[in-house]
Design a protein around this motif. Structure first.
Motif, PDB file in Angstrom:
ATOM      1  N   PHE A  20       0.951  -1.204  -0.192  1.00 33.69           N
ATOM      2  CA  PHE A  20      -0.036  -0.206   0.005  1.00 33.69           C
ATOM      3  C   PHE A  20       0.970   1.145  -0.025  1.00 33.69           C
ATOM      4  O   PHE A  20       0.580   2.198  -0.714  1.00 33.69           O
ATOM      5  N   ASN A  21       2.136   0.987   0.673  1.00 30.00           N
ATOM      6  CA  ASN A  21       2.808   2.425   0.823  1.00 30.00           C
ATOM      7  C   ASN A  21       3.539   2.456  -0.454  1.00 30.00           C
ATOM      8  O   ASN A  21       3.642   3.658  -1.010  1.00 30.00           O
ATOM      9  N   PHE A  26       3.409   5.820  -5.796  1.00 29.64           N
ATOM     10  CA  PHE A  26       3.050   5.585  -7.217  1.00 29.64           C
ATOM     11  C   PHE A  26       2.296   6.808  -7.554  1.00 29.64           C
ATOM     12  O   PHE A  26       2.404   7.402  -8.774  1.00 29.64           O
ATOM     13  N   TYR A  27       1.379   7.168  -6.857  1.00 30.38           N
ATOM     14  CA  TYR A  27       0.405   8.326  -6.724  1.00 30.38           C
ATOM     15  C   TYR A  27       0.935   9.526  -6.257  1.00 30.38           C
ATOM     16  O   TYR A  27       0.327  10.429  -5.566  1.00 30.38           O
ATOM     17  N   ARG A  28       2.400   9.677  -6.180  1.00 29.84           N
ATOM     18  CA  ARG A  28       2.959  11.066  -5.829  1.00 29.84           C
ATOM     19  C   ARG A  28       2.545  11.269  -4.347  1.00 29.84           C
ATOM     20  O   ARG A  28       2.549  12.583  -4.033  1.00 29.84           O
ATOM     21  N   GLN A  29       2.591  10.442  -3.222  1.00 30.36           N
ATOM     22  CA  GLN A  29       2.321  10.701  -2.109  1.00 30.36           C
ATOM     23  C   GLN A  29       3.494  10.149  -1.303  1.00 30.36           C
ATOM     24  O   GLN A  29       4.487   9.786  -1.568  1.00 30.36           O
ATOM     25  N   GLU A  30       3.657  11.032  -0.138  1.00 37.01           N
ATOM     26  CA  GLU A  30       4.845  10.828   0.747  1.00 37.01           C
ATOM     27  C   GLU A  30       4.789   9.403   1.278  1.00 37.01           C
ATOM     28  O   GLU A  30       3.610   9.279   1.844  1.00 37.01           O
ATOM     29  N   PRO A  31       5.856   8.814   1.323  1.00 40.83           N
ATOM     30  CA  PRO A  31       6.017   7.431   2.217  1.00 40.83           C
ATOM     31  C   PRO A  31       5.438   7.697   3.669  1.00 40.83           C
ATOM     32  O   PRO A  31       5.997   8.878   4.244  1.00 40.83           O
ATOM     33  N   ASP A  32       4.611   6.847   4.104  1.00 42.45           N
ATOM     34  CA  ASP A  32       4.374   6.629   5.434  1.00 42.45           C
ATOM     35  C   ASP A  32       3.707   5.247   5.850  1.00 42.45           C
ATOM     36  O   ASP A  32       2.538   5.045   5.639  1.00 42.45           O
ATOM     37  N   ILE A  33       4.403   4.370   6.045  1.00 42.37           N
ATOM     38  CA  ILE A  33       4.077   3.196   6.141  1.00 42.37           C
ATOM     39  C   ILE A  33       3.426   2.888   7.340  1.00 42.37           C
ATOM     40  O   ILE A  33       2.202   2.363   7.111  1.00 42.37           O
ATOM     41  N   GLU A  34       3.655   3.570   8.501  1.00 40.98           N
ATOM     42  CA  GLU A  34       2.851   3.429   9.674  1.00 40.98           C
ATOM     43  C   GLU A  34       1.395   3.935   9.532  1.00 40.98           C
ATOM     44  O   GLU A  34       0.485   3.431  10.216  1.00 40.98           O
ATOM     45  N   LYS A  35       1.186   5.092   8.986  1.00 44.82           N
ATOM     46  CA  LYS A  35       0.071   5.722   8.733  1.00 44.82           C
ATOM     47  C   LYS A  35      -0.905   4.877   7.792  1.00 44.82           C
ATOM     48  O   LYS A  35      -1.929   4.671   7.974  1.00 44.82           O
ATOM     49  N   GLY A  36      -0.007   4.376   6.665  1.00 39.71           N
ATOM     50  CA  GLY A  36      -0.897   3.512   5.836  1.00 39.71           C
ATOM     51  C   GLY A  36      -1.373   2.195   6.533  1.00 39.71           C
ATOM     52  O   GLY A  36      -2.385   1.769   6.428  1.00 39.71           O
TER      53      GLY A  36
END
Length: 148
Positions: A20-21, A26-36
């Protein structure tokens, strides 16, 4: 290619969150694995979406996330194919098609009339894939967003 698809649960949260991260990046969002991960966990715990994970040699290679909607003319449930992603290392092997086919099967299993989706005009891969999988382009409607 040998793969299996299963409905993701909390036991799959880490693997699904990693994919999901990458999808969000891919859709130009900042990485944030914990929030995801927190987002996905809430969807699973509240039965707000259904996520199917595709595994190749027991390793998570992609996922699709579906949200329940209702169609106003068909007066039936339908599914929004919100998120579809295959890890770049596994692309070109038919896994996206397999995930879409599983989503169509989910429609039959849940008595839904079909799937709808949207993708960016710039998503060349998706815009080629979806018609090949039987989706019809809807040029009659304008889609608008309102964000607070």
């Amino acid at each position: 290619m040998n793969y299996k698809i299963r409905k993701a649960g909390l036991e799959d949260l880490d693997a699904t969150a990693e994919l999901f991260n990458l999808y969000r990046i891919f859709y130009r969002q900042e990485p944030d694995i914990e929030k995801g991960k927190a987002f996905l966990k809430e969807r699973i715990l509240n039965n707000e979406s259904d996520i199917f994970l595709i595994l190749v040699n027991e390793k998570a290679a992609g996922f699709v996330q579906l949200y329940k909607l209702f169609h106003y003319t068909k007066l039936q449930k339908q599914w929004l194919l919100s998120d579809l992603f295959v890890h770049p290392d596994y692309r070109g092997r038919g896994l996206s098609v397999a995930l879409i086919d599983r989503s169509k099967q989910w429609c039959a299993e849940t008595g839904a009339c079909g799937l709808m989706l949207e993708t960016e005009k710039t998503n060349a891969i998706g815009n080629n894939l979806y018609p090949r999988c039987g989706f019809e382009y809807d040029g009659l409607h304008n889609y608008y967003h309102w964000w607070k």
